[in-house]
Motif scaffolding. Sequence first.
Motif, mmCIF file in Angstrom:
data_model
loop_
_atom_site.group_PDB
_atom_site.id
_atom_site.type_symbol
_atom_site.label_atom_id
_atom_site.label_comp_id
_atom_site.label_asym_id
_atom_site.label_seq_id
_atom_site.Cartn_x
_atom_site.Cartn_y
_atom_site.Cartn_z
ATOM 1 N N ALA A 84 0.820 -1.213 0.000
ATOM 2 C CA ALA A 84 0.000 0.000 0.000
ATOM 3 C C ALA A 84 0.853 1.262 0.000
ATOM 4 N N LYS A 85 2.075 1.131 0.536
ATOM 5 C CA LYS A 85 2.851 2.359 0.765
ATOM 6 C C LYS A 85 4.000 2.582 -0.200
ATOM 7 N N CYS A 86 4.272 1.630 -1.101
ATOM 8 C CA CYS A 86 5.466 1.856 -1.915
ATOM 9 C C CYS A 86 5.148 2.112 -3.380
ATOM 10 N N HIS A 87 6.008 2.878 -3.993
ATOM 11 C CA HIS A 87 5.917 3.183 -5.413
ATOM 12 C C HIS A 87 7.363 3.321 -5.896
ATOM 13 N N VAL A 88 7.747 2.421 -6.782
ATOM 14 C CA VAL A 88 9.128 2.405 -7.249
ATOM 15 C C VAL A 88 9.185 2.982 -8.659
ATOM 16 N N ALA A 89 10.196 3.839 -8.921
ATOM 17 C CA ALA A 89 10.385 4.363 -10.276
ATOM 18 C C ALA A 89 11.792 3.992 -10.742
ATOM 19 N N VAL A 90 11.875 3.375 -11.927
ATOM 20 C CA VAL A 90 13.188 2.973 -12.457
ATOM 21 C C VAL A 90 13.357 3.570 -13.852
ATOM 22 N N SER A 91 14.604 3.832 -14.230
ATOM 23 C CA SER A 91 14.808 4.415 -15.561
ATOM 24 C C SER A 91 14.640 3.329 -16.614
ATOM 25 N N LYS A 92 14.207 3.754 -17.795
ATOM 26 C CA LYS A 92 13.988 2.797 -18.885
ATOM 27 C C LYS A 92 15.291 2.256 -19.433
ATOM 28 N N ILE A 93 16.417 2.873 -19.058
ATOM 29 C CA ILE A 93 17.685 2.373 -19.593
ATOM 30 C C ILE A 93 18.511 1.666 -18.522
ATOM 31 N N ASP A 94 17.869 1.287 -17.429
ATOM 32 C CA ASP A 94 18.603 0.528 -16.430
ATOM 33 C C ASP A 94 18.884 -0.885 -16.946
ATOM 34 N N HIS A 95 19.782 -1.566 -16.269
ATOM 35 C CA HIS A 95 20.162 -2.935 -16.641
ATOM 36 C C HIS A 95 18.961 -3.870 -16.456
ATOM 37 N N ASP A 96 18.979 -4.967 -17.209
ATOM 38 C CA ASP A 96 17.886 -5.947 -17.112
ATOM 39 C C ASP A 96 17.635 -6.438 -15.684
ATOM 40 N N CYS A 97 18.668 -6.467 -14.867
ATOM 41 C CA CYS A 97 18.425 -6.991 -13.510
ATOM 42 C C CYS A 97 17.585 -6.013 -12.682
ATOM 43 N N ILE A 98 17.607 -4.740 -13.026
ATOM 44 C CA ILE A 98 16.701 -3.771 -12.394
ATOM 45 C C ILE A 98 15.327 -3.875 -13.073
ATOM 46 N N LEU A 99 15.338 -3.821 -14.406
ATOM 47 C CA LEU A 99 14.048 -3.765 -15.118
ATOM 48 C C LEU A 99 13.234 -5.041 -14.933
ATOM 49 N N ASN A 100 13.900 -6.192 -14.975
ATOM 50 C CA ASN A 100 13.139 -7.443 -14.799
ATOM 51 C C ASN A 100 12.681 -7.625 -13.359
ATOM 52 N N SER A 101 13.439 -7.094 -12.409
ATOM 53 C CA SER A 101 12.966 -7.112 -11.010
ATOM 54 C C SER A 101 11.736 -6.220 -10.891
ATOM 55 N N ALA A 102 11.802 -5.051 -11.539
ATOM 56 C CA ALA A 102 10.684 -4.101 -11.474
ATOM 57 C C ALA A 102 9.433 -4.723 -12.106
ATOM 58 N N LYS A 103 9.627 -5.400 -13.258
ATOM 59 C CA LYS A 103 8.465 -6.019 -13.928
ATOM 60 C C LYS A 103 7.866 -7.112 -13.051
ATOM 61 N N TRP A 104 8.732 -7.866 -12.388
ATOM 62 C CA TRP A 104 8.247 -8.930 -11.506
ATOM 63 C C TRP A 104 7.450 -8.329 -10.341
ATOM 64 N N LEU A 105 7.963 -7.215 -9.803
ATOM 65 C CA LEU A 105 7.251 -6.560 -8.694
ATOM 66 C C LEU A 105 5.875 -6.079 -9.151
ATOM 67 N N GLU A 106 5.838 -5.559 -10.375
ATOM 68 C CA GLU A 106 4.567 -5.089 -10.938
ATOM 69 C C GLU A 106 3.559 -6.234 -10.991
ATOM 70 N N LYS A 107 4.058 -7.408 -11.441
ATOM 71 C CA LYS A 107 3.180 -8.595 -11.518
ATOM 72 C C LYS A 107 2.659 -8.990 -10.138
ATOM 73 N N GLN A 108 3.455 -8.728 -9.108
ATOM 74 C CA GLN A 108 3.020 -9.065 -7.745
ATOM 75 C C GLN A 108 2.084 -7.991 -7.183
ATOM 76 N N GLY A 109 1.834 -6.939 -7.976
ATOM 77 C CA GLY A 109 0.870 -5.928 -7.540
ATOM 78 C C GLY A 109 1.496 -4.676 -6.954
ATOM 79 N N PHE A 110 2.826 -4.551 -7.039
ATOM 80 C CA PHE A 110 3.469 -3.323 -6.531
ATOM 81 C C PHE A 110 3.412 -2.248 -7.610
ATOM 82 N N LYS A 111 3.388 -0.993 -7.182
ATOM 83 C CA LYS A 111 3.319 0.108 -8.153
ATOM 84 C C LYS A 111 4.719 0.453 -8.674
ATOM 85 N N VAL A 112 4.836 0.429 -10.001
ATOM 86 C CA VAL A 112 6.138 0.716 -10.630
ATOM 87 C C VAL A 112 5.933 1.708 -11.762
#
Length: 379
Positions: A84-112
């Motif tokens: 309920a309390k978190c919102h993560v913002a990542v740059s579109k040019i970050d490494h896959d290990c950031i972007l794929n973690s972010a996408k996974w978090l999104e799938k779990q329902g976190f705001k990205v």
Amino acid sequence: MDYAATTPVDPRVVETMIPYFTKFYGNPSSLNSFGIEAKKGLEKSRETIAEFMNADTDELIFTASATEANNLILKGHVFEKGKAKCHVAVSKIDHDCILNSAKWLEKQGFKVTYLPVDKYGLLIEDTLREVMEENVTLVSVVHGNNEIGTIQPIDKIAQICHEHGALFHTDAVQSFGKLPINVEDMHIDFMTINAHKMYGPKGVGALYIKKDLNIQPLTHGGGHEHGLRSGTENVPGIVGFAKAVELRKEEMHREKEQLTHFRDKLIEGALEISDVFLNGHPVERLPNNAAFRFSYIEGEALALNLDVEGIAASSGSACSSMVGEPSHVLLAIGLKPEEARGSLRLSLGKYNTADDIDYVLQVLPKVVKRLRTMSPLKP
Ligand SMILES: Cc1ncc(COP(=O)(O)O)c(C=O)c1O
């Protein structure tokens, strides 16, 4: 010409590591004398690396890679804050290990939110400020981009984040040891680094976590590394990492001049070939990165043909070149997929010589010409 993928381990680093395999091989958590020697090596290394970034020793934890550190910071942050309390913002040019973690978090329902960049790969400040109005809790932006070399104004980005109550993480894998980084002066809350991009061993990374900031661990066990990363530490690797840092301290400034000179010579020479364009920022770029886009040819074919000539280069980031898709970084700077596919990255390091540069500039035009003659893409 592929030092951004990895580097050879400096022989002095290997020499420092060997006793920690053969003599001081104890478990650093053991209370016997073997363990105590290993622990000394571990803690001395932590001190050396922390000091190089102006951090305290208890602000640095070791991991098995930068990939692991990047996973730990994003996931550790959201598990600490709760959905309920978190919102993560990542740059579109970050490494896959950031972007794929972010996408996974999104799938779990976190705001990205994914932050756009301009045509040079610089984060767009106005968009960042707009996104920050939406209660962002953590922003992650790569410092020096691994594909196009663009360097972000980290301190400014961090200050904008702080003005809006967000924490700031940077992946400094490509810049640490090449550019001076002072976590305090640059207002960095969390930072990821590794050893194998700076003449240290593979399989060792670290995460800087500013004092009093909390994240949750992803691995649970014996409570190593302040309980944030359980598992017996890779002592020889960590000692090697610290030696690599020690050498960076001595060599970094002189080497930066040399690399910048070689890089600019490469850029100037390559741009003399027709229909070749520079990827990334013309000035704000890593001293060792020369990245290009060649019309009418595939970057993969170019890299393979250069390899035959004894030149190791990369068509995208080495870590994602198995995927076969055009690089997300090149698409984010606005290249069309066919343009992105014609990209080549040359990345330099301390063992390159002036002769290497001359050789590349002699071979590259010939290979490009040969491939273009065969190219169905050439009008
Ligand atoms: C910017 C960046 N971040 C993270 C990584 C991953 O590092 P590691 O190989 O230690 O997992 C790399 C490796 O290419 C990188 O360039």
